[in-house]
Design an enzyme around this catalytic site. Structure first.
Site, PDB file in Angstrom:
ATOM      1  N   ASP A   1      22.124 -31.056   3.394  1.00 59.49           N
ATOM      2  CA  ASP A   1      21.434 -30.355   4.488  1.00 59.49           C
ATOM      3  C   ASP A   1      20.195 -31.138   4.917  1.00 59.49           C
ATOM      4  O   ASP A   1      19.571 -31.815   4.107  1.00 59.49           O
ATOM      5  CB  ASP A   1      21.043 -28.946   3.990  1.00 59.49           C
ATOM      6  CG  ASP A   1      20.632 -28.048   5.145  1.00 59.49           C
ATOM      7  OD1 ASP A   1      20.943 -28.371   6.316  1.00 59.49           O
ATOM      8  OD2 ASP A   1      19.974 -27.020   4.881  1.00 59.49           O
TER       9      ASP A   1
ATOM     10  N   ASN B   1      30.100 -24.140  10.939  1.00 59.42           N
ATOM     11  CA  ASN B   1      29.650 -25.266  11.769  1.00 59.42           C
ATOM     12  C   ASN B   1      30.403 -25.372  13.099  1.00 59.42           C
ATOM     13  O   ASN B   1      29.927 -26.026  14.032  1.00 59.42           O
ATOM     14  CB  ASN B   1      29.764 -26.594  11.012  1.00 59.42           C
ATOM     15  CG  ASN B   1      28.686 -26.783   9.960  1.00 59.42           C
ATOM     16  OD1 ASN B   1      28.872 -27.522   8.989  1.00 59.42           O
ATOM     17  ND2 ASN B   1      27.563 -26.114  10.104  1.00 59.42           N
TER      18      ASN B   1
HETATM   19  C1  FPP Z   1      23.633 -30.427   7.636  1.00 61.64           C
HETATM   20  O1  FPP Z   1      22.542 -30.879   8.355  1.00 61.64           O
HETATM   21  C2  FPP Z   1      24.716 -31.371   7.674  1.00 61.64           C
HETATM   22  C3  FPP Z   1      25.928 -31.144   8.251  1.00 61.64           C
HETATM   23  C4  FPP Z   1      26.274 -29.901   8.934  1.00 61.64           C
HETATM   24  C5  FPP Z   1      26.975 -32.147   8.264  1.00 61.64           C
HETATM   25  C6  FPP Z   1      27.009 -33.104   7.133  1.00 61.64           C
HETATM   26  C7  FPP Z   1      27.424 -34.400   7.672  1.00 61.64           C
HETATM   27  C8  FPP Z   1      27.047 -35.607   7.203  1.00 61.64           C
HETATM   28  C9  FPP Z   1      26.209 -35.777   6.018  1.00 61.64           C
HETATM   29  C10 FPP Z   1      27.421 -36.853   7.878  1.00 61.64           C
HETATM   30  C11 FPP Z   1      28.863 -37.196   7.918  1.00 61.64           C
HETATM   31  C12 FPP Z   1      29.649 -36.821   6.714  1.00 61.64           C
HETATM   32  C13 FPP Z   1      30.534 -37.626   6.109  1.00 61.64           C
HETATM   33  C14 FPP Z   1      31.313 -37.119   4.971  1.00 61.64           C
HETATM   34  C15 FPP Z   1      30.762 -38.997   6.520  1.00 61.64           C
HETATM   35  P1  FPP Z   1      22.007 -30.000   9.557  1.00 61.64           P
HETATM   36  O2  FPP Z   1      22.524 -30.583  10.818  1.00 61.64           O
HETATM   37  O3  FPP Z   1      22.339 -28.561   9.338  1.00 61.64           O
HETATM   38  O4  FPP Z   1      20.466 -30.229   9.417  1.00 61.64           O
HETATM   39  P2  FPP Z   1      19.298 -29.209   9.836  1.00 61.64           P
HETATM   40  O5  FPP Z   1      19.458 -27.992   8.963  1.00 61.64           O
HETATM   41  O6  FPP Z   1      18.063 -29.988   9.519  1.00 61.64           O
HETATM   42  O7  FPP Z   1      19.461 -28.934  11.293  1.00 61.64           O
END
Ligand code: FPP
Length: 255
Positions: free
Chosen positions: A18, A66
């Site tokens: 996250d 998501n």
């Molecule tokens: C949460 O950060 C992350 C995600 C919803 C997606 C995870 C994806 C990756 C780490 C990159 C690609 C993955 C792979 C396996 C190559 P957020 O967007 O919710 O962050 P925030 O809470 O700060 O808005």
């Protein structure tokens, strides 16, 4: 320097990655830049896990919830995943990593799903570490899907409701053979489980760090492992019955 005793390496680490969005916002960048940097962190953590002897690594890459994100972000995340899988296939093959996925994979766009299934097939005989990507995944949905399958068995007269035990539910999870996580890491400081592996984390140790996912590197990861190493896991019993830790065991390996 961090000392890691190989006998106390968690067998299965699960991670809620996250903070990509916040990482980007702090730098005045578009959210996708955060996800791109997050993909680099994935690479580093996969490599480190394999190196230190973690056998199962499960990453929460895209939740059922998501899908509610703006269409452009979802599209970019799916493309990023596709690129990551293309780029990392050789690395997985060279390092004995078996890829698998849990979640409602059928909901992924065709292009991403094809590369995913292809990588799963090509890495199927690898046996050093299992990398599981949770995609279109929700813990509640996983339990619902398991219960539906059990219901079908009852309808067919193969079992009765009295036959249902914890083992029955476990058998119908997305990956019945996956051991329960020993350590669950969540980055970016939120104290939530966010519908991740609800059934499997009953006795999992939880480690929460304020570090945002794109900044979560090898050093931070080893710190989490070191923190886990110091804990006493009793699984509801007493310390005397605990088979997991041998407090007299000397540190064996320097990393
Ligand atoms: C949460 O950060 C992350 C995600 C919803 C997606 C995870 C994806 C990756 C780490 C990159 C690609 C993955 C792979 C396996 C190559 P957020 O967007 O919710 O962050 P925030 O809470 O700060 O808005």
């Amino acid at each position: 320097m961090i000392l890691i005793d190989p006998k106390r390496i968690p067998r299965h680490v699960a991670i809620i990655m996250d903070g990509n969005g916040r990482w980007a916002k702090k730098r005045g960048l578009n959210r996708i830049k955060g996800h791109q940097k997050g993909a680099d962190a994935v690479k580093e953590i996969v490599q480190t896990s394999n190196e230190i002897g973690v056998s199962w690594l499960t990453l929460y890459a895209f939740s059922e919830e998501n899908w509610k994100r703006p269409k452009t972000e979802v599209k970019l995340l799916m493309n990023l995943l596709k690129k990551y899988l293309k780029r990392e296939l050789k690395e997985m093959l060279d390092n004995g990593i078996r890829l698998q996925a849990i979640g409602r994979i059928e909901k992924l766009p065709a292009g991403t799903r094809e590369i995913l299934l292809d990588s799963i097939e090509k890495t199927a005989s690898n046996n050093k570490m299992v990398l599981t990507l949770a995609l279109s995944y929700g813990g509640k949905q996983e339990i619902v899907d398991a219960v539906k399958k059990i219901g079908k068995q009852i309808e067919k007269g193969e079992i009765t409701s009295n036959d249902i035990s914890e083992k029955t539910i476990t058998r119908y999870l997305y990956d019945a053979g996956m051991p329960e996580p020993d350590l669950l890491i969540r980055t970016s400081g939120e104290y939530r489980i966010s519908n991740f592996l609800l059934w499997q984390i009953a006795y999992t140790e939880i480690y929460i760090t304020p570090i945002l996912w794109p900044d979560f590197n090898r050093k931070e990861y080893l710190q989490a492992i070191e923190d886990y190493r110091k804990r006493e896991r009793r699984f509801g019993g007493t310390l005397e019955t605990d088979q997991y830790f041998d407090p007299g065991e000397r540190m064996k390996k320097c990393i």
